[in-house]
Write a protein that holds these residues in place. Structure first.
Motif, PDB file in Angstrom:
ATOM      1  N   GLU A 137       7.229  10.865 -39.042  1.00  0.00           N
ATOM      2  CA  GLU A 137       8.101  10.415 -37.960  1.00  0.00           C
ATOM      3  C   GLU A 137       8.623  11.571 -37.112  1.00  0.00           C
ATOM      4  OE1 GLU A 137      11.121   8.067 -39.951  1.00  0.00           O
ATOM      5  OE2 GLU A 137       9.885   6.262 -39.783  1.00  0.00           O
ATOM      6  N   GLU A 157       2.622  -1.066 -36.870  1.00  0.00           N
ATOM      7  CA  GLU A 157       3.886  -0.519 -37.339  1.00  0.00           C
ATOM      8  C   GLU A 157       3.582   0.357 -38.562  1.00  0.00           C
ATOM      9  OE1 GLU A 157       7.156   0.842 -38.614  1.00  0.00           O
ATOM     10  OE2 GLU A 157       7.231  -0.249 -36.706  1.00  0.00           O
ATOM     11  N   TYR A 160       4.862  -0.652 -42.005  1.00  0.00           N
ATOM     12  CA  TYR A 160       4.210  -1.836 -42.569  1.00  0.00           C
ATOM     13  C   TYR A 160       2.964  -1.401 -43.338  1.00  0.00           C
ATOM     14  CZ  TYR A 160       1.456  -6.072 -43.022  1.00  0.00           C
ATOM     15  OH  TYR A 160       0.692  -7.090 -43.540  1.00  0.00           O
ATOM     16  N   LEU A 201       2.465  -7.663 -34.239  1.00  0.00           N
ATOM     17  CA  LEU A 201       3.216  -6.414 -34.326  1.00  0.00           C
ATOM     18  C   LEU A 201       4.714  -6.627 -34.535  1.00  0.00           C
ATOM     19  CD1 LEU A 201       3.043  -3.356 -34.234  1.00  0.00           C
ATOM     20  CD2 LEU A 201       3.255  -3.482 -31.747  1.00  0.00           C
ATOM     21  N   ASP A 202       5.331  -7.538 -33.783  1.00  0.00           N
ATOM     22  CA  ASP A 202       6.777  -7.757 -33.942  1.00  0.00           C
ATOM     23  C   ASP A 202       7.116  -8.293 -35.327  1.00  0.00           C
ATOM     24  OD1 ASP A 202       7.459  -6.810 -31.449  1.00  0.00           O
ATOM     25  OD2 ASP A 202       7.395  -8.770 -30.479  1.00  0.00           O
ATOM     26  N   GLN A 204       5.425  -7.561 -38.027  1.00  0.00           N
ATOM     27  CA  GLN A 204       5.329  -6.399 -38.914  1.00  0.00           C
ATOM     28  C   GLN A 204       6.672  -5.673 -38.977  1.00  0.00           C
ATOM     29  OE1 GLN A 204       2.082  -3.731 -37.969  1.00  0.00           O
ATOM     30  NE2 GLN A 204       0.772  -5.422 -37.325  1.00  0.00           N
ATOM     31  N   LYS A 205       7.318  -5.526 -37.836  1.00  0.00           N
ATOM     32  CA  LYS A 205       8.602  -4.826 -37.774  1.00  0.00           C
ATOM     33  C   LYS A 205       9.682  -5.603 -38.522  1.00  0.00           C
ATOM     34  CE  LYS A 205       7.393  -2.634 -33.386  1.00  0.00           C
ATOM     35  NZ  LYS A 205       7.695  -2.517 -31.938  1.00  0.00           N
ATOM     36  N   ARG A 206       9.662  -6.941 -38.424  1.00  0.00           N
ATOM     37  CA  ARG A 206      10.643  -7.737 -39.162  1.00  0.00           C
ATOM     38  C   ARG A 206      10.425  -7.635 -40.664  1.00  0.00           C
ATOM     39  NH1 ARG A 206       9.545 -11.376 -35.091  1.00  0.00           N
ATOM     40  NH2 ARG A 206       8.364 -12.794 -36.438  1.00  0.00           N
ATOM     41  N   VAL A 208       9.194  -5.012 -42.238  1.00  0.00           N
ATOM     42  CA  VAL A 208       9.703  -3.699 -42.634  1.00  0.00           C
ATOM     43  C   VAL A 208      11.221  -3.733 -42.763  1.00  0.00           C
ATOM     44  CG1 VAL A 208      10.040  -1.315 -41.852  1.00  0.00           C
ATOM     45  CG2 VAL A 208       7.773  -2.369 -41.729  1.00  0.00           C
ATOM     46  N   THR A 209      11.896  -4.349 -41.799  1.00  0.00           N
ATOM     47  CA  THR A 209      13.357  -4.457 -41.852  1.00  0.00           C
ATOM     48  C   THR A 209      13.809  -5.183 -43.116  1.00  0.00           C
ATOM     49  OG1 THR A 209      13.547  -4.457 -39.443  1.00  0.00           O
ATOM     50  CG2 THR A 209      15.397  -5.364 -40.681  1.00  0.00           C
TER      51      THR A 209
END
Length: 247
Positions: A137, A157, A160, A201-202, A204-206, A208-209
């Motif tokens: 990162e 992501e 993910y 993609l979105d 995937q971010k949820r 991860v959260t």
């Protein structure tokens, strides 16, 4: 997590990845890779939502093996680098800065890892930890040593992918493909053959959260299971209830 129709589907994301890879090949930035077989129904170990897609790792971005960076080539201050052994001892899930450095000459001739790329070890001491994944990162490109691979141009992501590769499903796939007894090896070709479930993609971010909320509780439970063996089930049950109440 919920599926949202307005976010599209994984097939649309997959087509963008394929188009981006073709453009990179055309520009000579990456090499054309081997053709991978289609995923059969027998290879799909569990069901996924309709807007997801099963895809082989090799179809998503590129896997680039690093070049050797010897221990005696490391210096106290210089250009950032990462060696495969550090994936087991130093880095977990994600990192922004390296602990090791090389001189300018070695740095410039090494393969680089940039922000969002995922590193995996190709050599290890056991099949459970083989190809342990972390994502970078940081901002400055870092040199990558040998016996590890860099997963780039994936347009996913990164976290993910890391959580997936390090999951029980990912470990099972890697254990099956790895070779050796005392020293364990896995290749880019074998990693490329692994089928993975791809959400939009979105989503995937949820995921991860949600994982980053739940995984610390998993770590607490692991510690409590050890305590259970020492202190008895009553203490374990009480501690589990305390965690449940907190969550």
């Amino acid at each position: 997590v919920e599926q949202c129709a307005e976010e599209g589907n994984a097939e649309e994301l997959y087509q963008k990845i394929i188009a981006e890879k073709a453009e990179l090949v055309r520009k000579g930035k990456i090499k054309k890779e081997k053709t991978l077989s289609e995923i059969t129904e027998e290879e799909k170990p569990f069901g996924i939502p309709k807007n997801w897609k099963w895809v082989r790792i090799g179809k998503i971005g590129t896997l680039t093996r690093g070049k050797g960076i010897k221990r005696n080539e490391l210096i106290d201050k210089g250009y950032p680098c990462i060696r495969y052994g550090e994936l087991y001892t130093t880095y977990r899930v994600k990192f922004k800065e390296t602990k090791s450095f090389v001189d300018k000459t070695l740095y410039e001739k090494s393969h680089k890892m940039i922000k969002g790329d995922v590193a995996m070890a190709l050599t290890g001491e056991n099949k459970i930890d083989i190809a342990m994944a972390v994502t970078y990162e940081g901002i400055i490109p870092i040199a990558i040593g040998g016996d590890m691979t860099c997963w780039s141009h994936h347009m996913m992501e990164p976290l993910y992918l890391v959580y997936l590769i390090n999951s029980p499903y990912g470990i099972k796939c890697k254990r099956f493909l790895a070779t050796g007894d005392i020293i364990i090896h896995i290749s880019n070709d074998k990693l490329a053959s692994i089928p993975i479930p791809v959400p939009p993609l979105d989503e995937q971010k949820r995921i991860v959260t949600k994982l980053e909320i739940l995984l610390p509780y998993c770590e607490q439970l692991k510690k409590l299971m050890i305590r259970m063996n020492l202190e008895g089930t009553k203490d374990f049950a009480t501690s589990m209830q305390n965690i449940a109440n907190a969550y």
